[in-house]
Design a protein around this motif. Structure first.
Motif, PDB file in Angstrom:
ATOM      1  N   GLY A 171       0.745  -1.159   0.003  1.00 29.94           N
ATOM      2  CA  GLY A 171      -0.002   0.007  -0.009  1.00 29.94           C
ATOM      3  C   GLY A 171       0.834   1.170   0.133  1.00 29.94           C
ATOM      4  N   SER A 172       0.693   2.298  -0.807  1.00 34.15           N
ATOM      5  CA  SER A 172       1.192   3.396  -0.856  1.00 34.15           C
ATOM      6  C   SER A 172       0.402   4.627  -0.050  1.00 34.15           C
ATOM      7  CB  SER A 172       1.819   3.685  -2.268  1.00 34.15           C
ATOM      8  OG  SER A 172       0.435   4.061  -2.948  1.00 34.15           O
ATOM      9  N   GLY A 173       1.010   5.587   0.047  1.00 34.30           N
ATOM     10  CA  GLY A 173       0.278   6.639   1.033  1.00 34.30           C
ATOM     11  C   GLY A 173      -0.249   6.221   2.198  1.00 34.30           C
ATOM     12  N   HIS A 174      -1.542   6.477   2.705  1.00 33.66           N
ATOM     13  CA  HIS A 174      -1.891   6.250   3.793  1.00 33.66           C
ATOM     14  C   HIS A 174      -2.471   4.895   3.950  1.00 33.66           C
ATOM     15  CE1 HIS A 174      -1.977  10.374   4.445  1.00 33.66           C
ATOM     16  NE2 HIS A 174      -1.617  10.306   5.835  1.00 33.66           N
ATOM     17  N   SER A 175      -2.382   4.017   2.789  1.00 33.66           N
ATOM     18  CA  SER A 175      -2.716   2.480   2.820  1.00 33.66           C
ATOM     19  C   SER A 175      -1.467   1.888   3.487  1.00 33.66           C
ATOM     20  CB  SER A 175      -2.870   2.191   1.417  1.00 33.66           C
ATOM     21  OG  SER A 175      -4.144   2.939   0.720  1.00 33.66           O
ATOM     22  N   ARG A 176      -0.380   2.318   3.575  1.00 30.96           N
ATOM     23  CA  ARG A 176       0.590   1.819   4.402  1.00 30.96           C
ATOM     24  C   ARG A 176       0.077   1.295   5.738  1.00 30.96           C
ATOM     25  NH1 ARG A 176       6.594   4.495   6.578  1.00 30.96           N
ATOM     26  NH2 ARG A 176       6.675   2.852   8.076  1.00 30.96           N
ATOM     27  N   ILE A 177      -0.927   2.129   6.212  1.00 29.82           N
ATOM     28  CA  ILE A 177      -1.455   1.554   7.825  1.00 29.82           C
ATOM     29  C   ILE A 177      -2.066   0.247   7.634  1.00 29.82           C
ATOM     30  CG2 ILE A 177      -3.227   2.142   9.373  1.00 29.82           C
ATOM     31  CD1 ILE A 177      -2.940   5.047   8.421  1.00 29.82           C
ATOM     32  N   MET A 178      -2.800  -0.112   6.511  1.00 30.57           N
ATOM     33  CA  MET A 178      -3.149  -1.409   6.407  1.00 30.57           C
ATOM     34  C   MET A 178      -1.957  -2.673   6.351  1.00 30.57           C
ATOM     35  SD  MET A 178      -5.998   0.223   6.583  1.00 30.57           S
ATOM     36  CE  MET A 178      -5.486   1.481   4.967  1.00 30.57           C
ATOM     37  N   VAL A 179      -0.993  -2.132   5.744  1.00 31.23           N
ATOM     38  CA  VAL A 179       0.265  -2.993   5.650  1.00 31.23           C
ATOM     39  C   VAL A 179       0.678  -3.408   6.900  1.00 31.23           C
ATOM     40  CG1 VAL A 179       2.551  -3.504   4.422  1.00 31.23           C
ATOM     41  CG2 VAL A 179       0.751  -2.113   3.196  1.00 31.23           C
ATOM     42  N   GLU A 180       0.848  -2.404   7.619  1.00 31.29           N
ATOM     43  CA  GLU A 180       1.545  -2.589   8.926  1.00 31.29           C
ATOM     44  C   GLU A 180       0.613  -3.324   9.875  1.00 31.29           C
ATOM     45  OE1 GLU A 180       3.017   1.180  10.139  1.00 31.29           O
ATOM     46  OE2 GLU A 180       4.951   0.568   8.701  1.00 31.29           O
ATOM     47  N   GLU A 181      -0.842  -3.121   9.696  1.00 30.56           N
ATOM     48  CA  GLU A 181      -1.950  -3.820  10.503  1.00 30.56           C
ATOM     49  C   GLU A 181      -1.612  -5.198  10.311  1.00 30.56           C
ATOM     50  OE1 GLU A 181      -4.963  -3.839  13.182  1.00 30.56           O
ATOM     51  OE2 GLU A 181      -3.584  -2.232  12.559  1.00 30.56           O
ATOM     52  N   MET A 182      -1.417  -5.976   9.016  1.00 32.08           N
ATOM     53  CA  MET A 182      -1.129  -7.177   8.615  1.00 32.08           C
ATOM     54  C   MET A 182      -0.038  -7.917   9.569  1.00 32.08           C
ATOM     55  SD  MET A 182      -2.681  -9.615   7.170  1.00 32.08           S
ATOM     56  CE  MET A 182      -3.731  -9.249   5.772  1.00 32.08           C
ATOM     57  N   TRP A 183       1.017  -7.257   9.491  1.00 32.35           N
ATOM     58  CA  TRP A 183       2.370  -7.908  10.001  1.00 32.35           C
ATOM     59  C   TRP A 183       3.131  -6.665   9.738  1.00 32.35           C
ATOM     60  CZ3 TRP A 183       4.718 -11.721  12.653  1.00 32.35           C
ATOM     61  CH2 TRP A 183       6.209 -11.663  12.377  1.00 32.35           C
ATOM     62  N   PRO A 184       4.268  -6.688  10.872  1.00 26.58           N
ATOM     63  CA  PRO A 184       4.183  -7.304  12.091  1.00 26.58           C
ATOM     64  C   PRO A 184       3.678  -6.380  13.312  1.00 26.58           C
ATOM     65  CG  PRO A 184       6.458  -6.315  11.983  1.00 26.58           C
ATOM     66  CD  PRO A 184       5.413  -5.898  10.732  1.00 26.58           C
ATOM     67  N   ARG A 185       2.584  -6.975  13.890  1.00 29.35           N
ATOM     68  CA  ARG A 185       2.105  -6.319  15.360  1.00 29.35           C
ATOM     69  C   ARG A 185       1.352  -7.244  16.125  1.00 29.35           C
ATOM     70  NH1 ARG A 185      -2.538  -2.504  15.213  1.00 29.35           N
ATOM     71  NH2 ARG A 185      -2.581  -3.696  17.299  1.00 29.35           N
ATOM     72  N   SER A 232     -11.101  -0.784   6.376  1.00 29.07           N
ATOM     73  CA  SER A 232      -9.766  -1.444   5.868  1.00 29.07           C
ATOM     74  C   SER A 232      -9.450  -2.450   7.079  1.00 29.07           C
ATOM     75  CB  SER A 232      -8.901  -0.632   5.295  1.00 29.07           C
ATOM     76  OG  SER A 232      -9.488  -0.029   4.058  1.00 29.07           O
ATOM     77  N   CYS A 233      -9.237  -1.789   8.049  1.00 26.07           N
ATOM     78  CA  CYS A 233      -8.576  -2.585   9.154  1.00 26.07           C
ATOM     79  C   CYS A 233      -9.507  -3.713   9.684  1.00 26.07           C
ATOM     80  CB  CYS A 233      -8.283  -1.427  10.396  1.00 26.07           C
ATOM     81  SG  CYS A 233      -6.748  -0.719  10.136  1.00 26.07           S
ATOM     82  N   MET A 234     -10.653  -3.490   9.885  1.00 24.57           N
ATOM     83  CA  MET A 234     -11.628  -4.456   9.986  1.00 24.57           C
ATOM     84  C   MET A 234     -11.455  -5.678   8.983  1.00 24.57           C
ATOM     85  SD  MET A 234     -15.291  -2.954  11.280  1.00 24.57           S
ATOM     86  CE  MET A 234     -15.463  -1.844  10.247  1.00 24.57           C
ATOM     87  N   LEU A 235     -11.373  -5.336   7.813  1.00 25.13           N
ATOM     88  CA  LEU A 235     -11.151  -6.227   6.802  1.00 25.13           C
ATOM     89  C   LEU A 235      -9.816  -7.168   6.882  1.00 25.13           C
ATOM     90  CD1 LEU A 235     -12.491  -4.470   3.650  1.00 25.13           C
ATOM     91  CD2 LEU A 235     -13.567  -6.453   4.527  1.00 25.13           C
ATOM     92  N   ILE A 236      -8.699  -6.333   7.002  1.00 27.35           N
ATOM     93  CA  ILE A 236      -7.566  -6.871   7.387  1.00 27.35           C
ATOM     94  C   ILE A 236      -7.450  -7.884   8.561  1.00 27.35           C
ATOM     95  CG2 ILE A 236      -5.139  -6.517   8.138  1.00 27.35           C
ATOM     96  CD1 ILE A 236      -5.456  -5.717   5.319  1.00 27.35           C
ATOM     97  N   ASN A 237      -8.082  -7.630   9.700  1.00 24.08           N
ATOM     98  CA  ASN A 237      -7.997  -8.430  10.548  1.00 24.08           C
ATOM     99  C   ASN A 237      -8.948  -9.635  10.573  1.00 24.08           C
ATOM    100  OD1 ASN A 237      -5.952  -7.564  12.675  1.00 24.08           O
ATOM    101  ND2 ASN A 237      -7.204  -5.539  12.673  1.00 24.08           N
ATOM    102  N   SER A 238     -10.333  -9.388   9.917  1.00 19.87           N
ATOM    103  CA  SER A 238     -11.085 -10.645   9.545  1.00 19.87           C
ATOM    104  C   SER A 238     -10.193 -11.568   8.677  1.00 19.87           C
ATOM    105  CB  SER A 238     -12.314 -10.128   8.764  1.00 19.87           C
ATOM    106  OG  SER A 238     -13.193  -9.216   9.742  1.00 19.87           O
ATOM    107  N   ILE A 239      -9.610 -11.213   7.713  1.00 16.00           N
ATOM    108  CA  ILE A 239      -8.679 -12.120   6.694  1.00 16.00           C
ATOM    109  C   ILE A 239      -7.614 -12.612   7.901  1.00 16.00           C
ATOM    110  CG2 ILE A 239      -6.879 -12.316   5.199  1.00 16.00           C
ATOM    111  CD1 ILE A 239      -8.493  -9.822   3.818  1.00 16.00           C
ATOM    112  N   LYS A 240      -6.999 -12.101   8.622  1.00 16.95           N
ATOM    113  CA  LYS A 240      -5.825 -12.583   9.389  1.00 16.95           C
ATOM    114  C   LYS A 240      -6.599 -13.611  10.548  1.00 16.95           C
ATOM    115  CE  LYS A 240      -3.432  -9.418  11.272  1.00 16.95           C
ATOM    116  NZ  LYS A 240      -3.094  -8.277  12.313  1.00 16.95           N
TER     117      LYS A 240
END
Length: 270
Positions: free
Chosen positions: A46-60, A199-207
């Motif tokens: 993800g570029s721009g603020h979509s980077r947030i979702m990349v880091e939400e997926m891993w590592p945290r 988007s974060c809800m989608l990311i963590n549902s996938i996770k």
């Protein structure tokens, strides 16, 4: 009604929208789990603020190895705002053709990989070309966009195609056109965006779905977990094991990348 309540009501609508995508979420999770079980990775960009979702997926905390977070600082370094490394440059670079190919040139991609590309508008060149490259290599590709915003926006790509045109699956954050969800009395333009929430809800549902599939397959993931949950010793052990596994996986992405050398292939010409 307060503006806080208005925003929370809009967020409830985003939650309802995510619920309606459960079948797609599960399908996406199946492909991601397949890549991880094959010893490969899910590339997340993800570029721009979509980077947030990349880091939400891993590592945290609450996440696990199997994902390759591709974050290009020149496209995501926002805190200086102006001056060297400012936001103007990042927004310009986000629409430079062939930049995506230079980023992915660093990785030895495989059909056993899968990919998730996040872009609220789905209209900037770099994320579009990322998905295009992934899909051209036979990699199952997922796009995460705001459908309403994307449909109302114009692609920066010369052929007019958008991120979703190069994706096997498309997920919708549910954010409105322009992203911002609250109209303030006396203020012309709305505030308080929603794409990150959806988007974060989608990311963590996938996770969560991927974690279940890995566990069912007999390979429960090494989840980064707080010492307050499992104790300091166990938490430290999980962190080290998870980071080591990530290292083992990412090593495969570099081992035979690009032009062969005597290091990658003993039979190559000197």
């Amino acid at each position: 009604m307060s503006y806080t309540q208005t925003y929370l009501d809009r967020c409830q609508e985003l939650l309802d929208g995510v619920r309606q995508q459960e079948k797609t979420i599960q399908q996406v999770a199946e492909h991601f789990a397949k890549s991880i079980l094959a010893g490969r990775m899910v590339h997340v960009f993800g570029s721009g603020h979509s980077r947030i979702m990349v880091e939400e997926m891993w590592p945290r905390y609450g996440s696990f190895p199997g994902f390759n977070p591709i974050v290009e600082l020149s496209l995501t370094f926002h805190n200086l705002v102006v001056g060297a490394n400012g936001q103007r440059q990042a927004m310009f670079l986000e629409n430079v053709p062939n930049f995506a190919s230079q980023i992915l040139r660093n990785f030895d991609l495989s059909e056993n990989d899968s990919a998730l590309v996040i872009s609220s508008s789905g209209c900037n060149i770099v994320p579009i070309e990322m998905a295009e490259i992934f899909q051209s290599k036979g990699i199952k590709t997922v796009g995460l966009i705001s459908k309403k915003h994307s449909e109302a926006s114009t692609s920066k790509k010369s052929d007019g195609k958008k991120l979703q045109d190069f994706c096997d699956f498309v997920l919708d954050s549910g954010a409105p056109i322009g992203d911002a969800m609250v109209q303030i009395d006396g203020l012309e333009t709305p505030v308080a965006p929603g794409s990150t929430v959806g988007s974060c809800m989608l990311i963590n549902s996938i996770k969560a779905e991927v974690a279940s599939l890995l566990t069912q397959a007999g390979y429960p993931p090494k989840v980064l977990t707080a010492g307050a949950v499992v104790g300091a010793e166990k938490a430290a052990s999980l962190f080290q094991a998870a980071y080591d596994e990530h290292g083992h996986r990412i090593a495969k992405m570099y081992a035979e990348n690009g032009v062969p050398s005597y290091v990658s292939d003993p039979n190559s010409a000197k």
